[in-house]
Motif scaffolding. Structure first.
Motif, PDB file in Angstrom:
ATOM      1  N   MET A   4      41.641  43.019  40.445  1.00 34.88           N
ATOM      2  CA  MET A   4      41.542  41.750  39.747  1.00 34.88           C
ATOM      3  C   MET A   4      40.197  41.572  39.056  1.00 34.88           C
ATOM      4  SD  MET A   4      43.393  39.167  42.434  1.00 34.88           S
ATOM      5  CE  MET A   4      45.106  39.405  42.938  1.00 34.88           C
ATOM      6  N   LEU A   5      39.213  42.390  39.428  1.00 32.02           N
ATOM      7  CA  LEU A   5      37.886  42.275  38.830  1.00 32.02           C
ATOM      8  C   LEU A   5      37.824  42.880  37.429  1.00 32.02           C
ATOM      9  CD1 LEU A   5      35.664  43.204  41.918  1.00 32.02           C
ATOM     10  CD2 LEU A   5      36.353  40.932  41.144  1.00 32.02           C
ATOM     11  N   ILE A   6      38.836  43.623  37.033  1.00 32.81           N
ATOM     12  CA  ILE A   6      38.852  44.231  35.703  1.00 32.81           C
ATOM     13  C   ILE A   6      39.162  43.152  34.683  1.00 32.81           C
ATOM     14  CG2 ILE A   6      39.954  45.936  34.213  1.00 32.81           C
ATOM     15  CD1 ILE A   6      40.666  47.519  36.725  1.00 32.81           C
ATOM     16  N   ASP A   7      38.230  42.923  33.742  1.00 30.18           N
ATOM     17  CA  ASP A   7      38.433  41.867  32.758  1.00 30.18           C
ATOM     18  C   ASP A   7      38.213  42.390  31.342  1.00 30.18           C
ATOM     19  OD1 ASP A   7      35.711  42.115  32.387  1.00 30.18           O
ATOM     20  OD2 ASP A   7      35.192  40.186  33.260  1.00 30.18           O
ATOM     21  N   TYR A   8      38.302  41.490  30.382  1.00 28.23           N
ATOM     22  CA  TYR A   8      38.206  41.866  28.970  1.00 28.23           C
ATOM     23  C   TYR A   8      36.845  42.446  28.610  1.00 28.23           C
ATOM     24  CZ  TYR A   8      35.519  37.570  28.317  1.00 28.23           C
ATOM     25  OH  TYR A   8      34.559  36.606  28.405  1.00 28.23           O
ATOM     26  N   GLU A   9      35.809  42.139  29.387  1.00 21.96           N
ATOM     27  CA  GLU A   9      34.488  42.677  29.089  1.00 21.96           C
ATOM     28  C   GLU A   9      34.393  44.159  29.450  1.00 21.96           C
ATOM     29  OE1 GLU A   9      31.466  40.298  30.878  1.00 21.96           O
ATOM     30  OE2 GLU A   9      31.673  38.691  29.401  1.00 21.96           O
ATOM     31  N   LEU A  10      35.210  44.597  30.398  1.00 22.50           N
ATOM     32  CA  LEU A  10      35.227  46.011  30.771  1.00 22.50           C
ATOM     33  C   LEU A  10      36.115  46.818  29.826  1.00 22.50           C
ATOM     34  CD1 LEU A  10      35.443  45.803  34.685  1.00 22.50           C
ATOM     35  CD2 LEU A  10      33.427  46.032  33.229  1.00 22.50           C
ATOM     36  N   LEU A  11      37.053  46.142  29.165  1.00 20.93           N
ATOM     37  CA  LEU A  11      37.957  46.798  28.227  1.00 20.93           C
ATOM     38  C   LEU A  11      37.953  45.977  26.923  1.00 20.93           C
ATOM     39  CD1 LEU A  11      40.842  47.450  30.756  1.00 20.93           C
ATOM     40  CD2 LEU A  11      39.279  49.165  29.842  1.00 20.93           C
TER      41      LEU A  11
END
Length: 267
Positions: A4-11
Motif C-alpha cells: 500500500m506504500l507504493i504511490d504515484y511518486e514512486l511511479l
C-alpha cells in the motif's frame, strides 16, 4: 499493507492506482482483476506482488470472500453468486474479524476517516491513488522501538507462515491462470517480491522453507513467461539494511523506490 506504500511518486510517469489489500491472497488478485475486466477498464501495465503466503492454503486469509462473486466470474462460474451468497455476506465472518480490529476506534468515536489535503498526519492516511501513508508514530519510531517490533514479529511467527507445509497446487494454478488472462489481454506484467527485514529473513531461511520455494517457483515461472521481476524476499539482493524498514515486514518508501526503479511504469 507494505504494498500500500507504493504511490504515484514512486511511479511518476503513468496514471497509477494502488489496489493492494491487507493480507492479499491469489483470490484477491483474481477478483480485483475481474472487477476491472467487468468494467472494461483493464490497465496497460500491471504489477502483481507475489506474497510469501500466496501458495499457503492454511494462511488464514479469508477476507477475499467479500469478492467471491468476481473470483467465481473469472473461473466462469457466474451462478456461484446466488441470493443465498448475498444473504450470508451480510453475516460474513471475514468482515466480522476485520471489523473487530477497529472496535476500539469505534468506541472512542475515532473510526470515521477525516478528509485532508495533508499527506503526513498523526494517524494513518489513505491517498487518492489508493496508496497508504503510515502514522507519525510509525514514521518517527526510534531504532530501539523498531528492533522491538522486529523481535515481536519473529516471536509471533512469520505473518501467514504458520502451518505452511505444502505448496497448494490449486493456488499455484490460479496464479498461472491469472497470468495467462493478463497476457491474453496484452497487458504488460511484472512480478514484485517485497523483502523482509534482514533479521526476519534470517528466520524465514531457518524455519520457513516454503516461503523460499514460493519465490523460486514464481521467479522461474516469470522467467519462462518473459515476465519482468523486481525485488526479492531477501533484502540483501537489493542492498537493503535494517535502516530501510519500519518493522519486520514493511520497507520504507525509499526502499520501495529502489525495487521499482526498473519497472516498466518508469519507462
Amino acid at each position: 499493507s507494505w504494498r500500500m506504500l507504493i504511490d504515484y511518486e514512486l511511479l511518476p510517469n503513468d496514471v497509477f492506482f494502488n489496489n493492494s489489500v491487507s493480507g492479499a491472497s491469489v483470490h484477491d488478485l483474481i477478483a480485483i482483476y475481474q472487477l476491472y475486466n467487468n468494467n472494461n477498464k483493464l490497465p496497460q501495465k500491471l504489477i502483481l506482488s507475489i506474497e510469501p503466503w500466496i501458495f499457503n492454503e492454511k494462511s488464514g486469509q479469508i477476507r477475499w470472500q467479500s469478492l467471491s462473486k468476481a473470483y467465481n466470474q473469472f473461473h466462469g462460474n457466474s451462478q456461484a453468486y446466488s441470493k443465498t451468497t448475498k444473504f450470508f455476506e451480510l453475516f460474513s465472518f471475514s468482515y466480522f474479524q476485520s471489523s473487530l480490529k477497529h472496535l476500539p476506534e469505534k468506541l472512542k468515536g475515532q473510526d470515521t476517516p477525516q478528509p485532508t489535503d495533508v499527506r503526513f498526519n498523526a494517524s494513518n492516511t489513505k491517498l487518492s491513488d489508493g496508496s497508504f501513508v503510515f502514522s507519525k508514530r510509525k514514521r518517527t519510531a526510534s531504532e530501539s522501538s523498531i528492533d522491538a517490533q522486529v523481535k515481536s514479529f519473529i516471536a509471533k511467527g512469520i505473518y501467514c507462515g504458520d502451518d505452511f507445509d505444502e505448496i497448494s497446487q490449486s493456488l499455484w494454478q490460479d496464479l498461472q491462470d491469472l497470468t495467462q488472462a493478463i497476457k491474453q489481454n496484452q497487458i504488460e506484467l511484472e512480478f514484485l517480491f517485497v523483502p523482509y527485514h534482514p533479521k526476519a529473513y534470517q528466520e524465514v531461511q531457518a524455519n520457513y522453507p516454503l516461503v523460499l520455494e514460493t519465490e523460486r517457483m514464481a521467479r522461474t515461472f516469470a522467467q519462462n513467461q518473459g515476465i519482468k521481476t523486481m525485488g526479492s524476499y531477501d533484502p540483501a539482493n537489493n542492498s537493503l539494511t535494517k535502516d530501510d524498514f519500519y518493522d519486520g515486514m514493511h520497507p520504507r518508501e525509499s526502499a520501495m523506490a529502489k525495487l521499482l526503479k526498473k519497472s516498466a511504469f518508469n519507462e
